[in-house]
Scaffold this motif. Structure first.
Motif, PDB file in Angstrom:
ATOM      1  N   LEU A   1      37.425  -5.448  59.596  1.00 53.95           N
ATOM      2  CA  LEU A   1      38.664  -6.276  59.301  1.00 53.95           C
ATOM      3  C   LEU A   1      38.494  -7.753  59.931  1.00 53.95           C
ATOM      4  N   PRO A   2      39.359  -8.533  59.195  1.00 56.41           N
ATOM      5  CA  PRO A   2      39.090  -9.777  59.316  1.00 56.41           C
ATOM      6  C   PRO A   2      39.330 -10.499  60.554  1.00 56.41           C
ATOM      7  N   ALA A   3      39.109 -11.663  61.082  1.00 53.78           N
ATOM      8  CA  ALA A   3      39.603 -12.334  62.243  1.00 53.78           C
ATOM      9  C   ALA A   3      40.924 -12.515  62.220  1.00 53.78           C
ATOM     10  N   VAL A   4      41.497 -12.556  63.414  1.00 50.85           N
ATOM     11  CA  VAL A   4      43.061 -12.679  63.312  1.00 50.85           C
ATOM     12  C   VAL A   4      43.395 -13.619  64.599  1.00 50.85           C
ATOM     13  N   THR A   5      44.580 -14.096  64.621  1.00 53.10           N
ATOM     14  CA  THR A   5      45.097 -14.971  65.789  1.00 53.10           C
ATOM     15  C   THR A   5      46.542 -14.626  66.266  1.00 53.10           C
ATOM     16  N   MET A   6      46.687 -14.461  67.326  1.00 51.44           N
ATOM     17  CA  MET A   6      47.920 -13.990  67.901  1.00 51.44           C
ATOM     18  C   MET A   6      48.305 -14.959  69.091  1.00 51.44           C
TER      19      MET A   6
ATOM     20  N   VAL B   1      51.163 -10.822  72.595  1.00 47.54           N
ATOM     21  CA  VAL B   1      50.941 -11.934  71.582  1.00 47.54           C
ATOM     22  C   VAL B   1      50.889 -11.069  70.189  1.00 47.54           C
ATOM     23  N   VAL B   2      51.484 -11.848  69.155  1.00 44.88           N
ATOM     24  CA  VAL B   2      51.701 -11.162  67.901  1.00 44.88           C
ATOM     25  C   VAL B   2      51.212 -12.321  66.838  1.00 44.88           C
ATOM     26  N   GLY B   3      50.553 -11.958  65.807  1.00 40.60           N
ATOM     27  CA  GLY B   3      49.946 -12.721  64.862  1.00 40.60           C
ATOM     28  C   GLY B   3      50.909 -12.480  63.577  1.00 40.60           C
ATOM     29  N   ALA B   4      50.644 -13.579  62.569  1.00 40.47           N
ATOM     30  CA  ALA B   4      51.334 -13.436  61.152  1.00 40.47           C
ATOM     31  C   ALA B   4      50.630 -12.695  60.351  1.00 40.47           C
ATOM     32  N   LYS B   5      51.274 -12.081  59.339  1.00 39.41           N
ATOM     33  CA  LYS B   5      50.671 -11.114  58.306  1.00 39.41           C
ATOM     34  C   LYS B   5      49.991 -12.065  57.306  1.00 39.41           C
ATOM     35  N   ARG B   6      48.647 -12.556  57.804  1.00 36.95           N
ATOM     36  CA  ARG B   6      47.861 -13.409  56.942  1.00 36.95           C
ATOM     37  C   ARG B   6      46.447 -12.958  57.029  1.00 36.95           C
TER      38      ARG B   6
END
Length: 440
Positions: free
Chosen positions: A126-131, A111-116
């Protein structure tokens, strides 16, 4: 005269993870589990141990065998912290990870997330991330989805990777897969069970990604290609399925538009004879360090020649047992300030003891070499010369120096990449030595 002392550690065997702490699961699939996040070596930070809170969701909780399911891995809290010394700007964080499949179907989903991301203050979490990613359902029955390891790549000043190891995370989502529908004659519909998995979810332009495919026709010619949305990119290699229908290939990803990898038989990808897409992201290089460098000036007492160093230890990279080779690392950045006046220069000398391990095993100090760099701050009266690349050893070597001159003084930043060269079959374990820096 001032002294700097750093402890070095090199590991030649595998690193054992500590036992997982008690896990808890909250309602609606949100889970919490122990995590160890290793900051990048350049950050000179200690590992961050603590809980990760995460949630996995799927777009189809009741797919049929052969369907492609899109899954989302949300990390809502991580123990990982900002790896740079100052504030981390917005939109420089790229998350990647893996979801672990269990039950009727095993394997991993990349899984990969956007650079946001929002900006992050120095030292803050570090902040929450979505992948997101996809996988093909290959077997009927209950399928479990649990969080796996994840990595947080930041591209500000330097390209830095914080890797977070997960042990025994609880199940966050469940699917129930049904067999494919039968034809009117009662025979099952032929289902596409081809799948593709990637060795890593991201890389710099030109990096090669390991691609593993399964479910292809034995001996079939297979194309492995990059994809951006529904269109293929310029990245492409040819492979051949073995007698079990498995495919292995290395795909160099040079097209910055590539966001996924597919594999297929025939002239073009199709839902009937293709697999994937498996998510992949091409990392943009960090801007030049000098373009966004923060400079802090400290004025020492008049008449002083002083040395300061970041970090108290250096951890070298681990090597697999039996292979031998070079274990890389970097010393903590040294700052020399010369406010004495006069005409005298200075020298910074490094000496390293032998590396000692468990059971009396010894690695000679001469096995450690370095490649120094030295930079004079703007306005410095002296010029700074880096020492020669080569062995350090117990006899010592010059890390940096400034010559005698009519006018001397200034602030000097000194770094060095270090390498410990080990012979094959060095006994496994942690080896430690002391590197002493002497300024005179």
């Amino acid at each position: 005269m001032a002294f700097g002392v750093a402890a070095l550690a090199a590991t030649t065997g595998g690193v054992l993870s500590p036992p997982a702490a008690a896990e808890s699961q909250t309602p609606a699939g949100r889970v919490e589990f122990p995590t160890r996040c290793l900051p990048p070596q350049e950050a000179a930070l200690a590992p961050a141990d603590g809980p990760t809170t995460a949630l996995i969701t799927a777009d189809d909780p009741a797919p049929e065998v052969g369907d492609t399911v899109t899954v989302t891995y949300q990390v809502t809290r991580t123990p990982a912290v900002n790896p740079v010394a100052g504030a981390l700007p917005a939109d420089v964080l790229t998350p990647t990870g893996r979801i672990l499949l269990g039950g009727a179907q095993s394997g991993e989903v990349t899984v990969v997330g956007a650079k946001r991301n929002d900006s992050v203050q120095a030292g803050a979490e570090l902040p929450a991330v979505t992948m997101t990613g996809t996988f093909t359902v290959t077997a009927p029955g209950g399928i479990t989805l649990a969080p796996g390891d994840y990595a947080l790549h930041t591209s500000h000043l330097l390209d830095l990777d914080t890797t977070c190891a997960v042990t025994g995370a609880p199940v966050s989502a469940r699917l129930t897969a049904s067999p494919p529908p039968a034809t009117p004659g009662g025979t099952p519909t032929r289902t596409n069970l081809r799948s593709v998995a990637l060795g890593t979810a991201y890389g710099k332009p030109g990096a090669a990604v390991e691609v593993t495919g399964a479910g292809f026709a034995p001996g079939a010619a297979v194309t492995v290609a990059g994809r951006a949305g529904a269109a293929e990119t310029a990245d492409r290699v040819a492979a051949t399925a073995d007698d079990r229908g498995e495919v292995r290939a290395r795909l160099p990803v040079t097209d910055r538009a590539t966001t996924a990898v597919v594999a297929y038989e025939g002239a073009r990808w199709s839902a009937r004879e293709g697999s994937g897409p498996a998510a992949y992201t091409v990392l943009a290089a960090a801007p030049p360090r000098a373009a966004a460098q923060e400079v802090t000036a400290l004025v020492a007492d008049p008449g002083a020649l002083s040395l300061t160093q970041t970090g108290a230890s250096i951890t070298l990279g681990a090597l697999p047992y039996g292979a031998g080779g070079a274990a890389p690392g970097r010393i903590g950045t040294v700052t020399v300030k010369d406010a004495r006046g006069g005409t005298g220069g200075w020298s910074l000398i490094g000496k390293v003891t032998a590396f000692t391990g468990s059971g009396g095993a010894v690695i000679p100090g001469a096995s450690l070499s370095w490649t120094p760099t030295c930079t004079a701050a703007p306005g410095s009266a002296s010029r700074c010369a880096a020492g020669s690349a080569g062995a350090v050893g117990p006899e010592g070597a010059v890390l940096a120096s400034a010559p005698d001159a009519a006018s001397v003084g200034g602030t000097f930043t000194i770094d060095a990449a270090v390498t410990l060269t080990l012979p094959p079959y060095t006994p496994p374990g942690a080896y430690r030595a002391v590197l002493t820096l002497t300024l005179s």
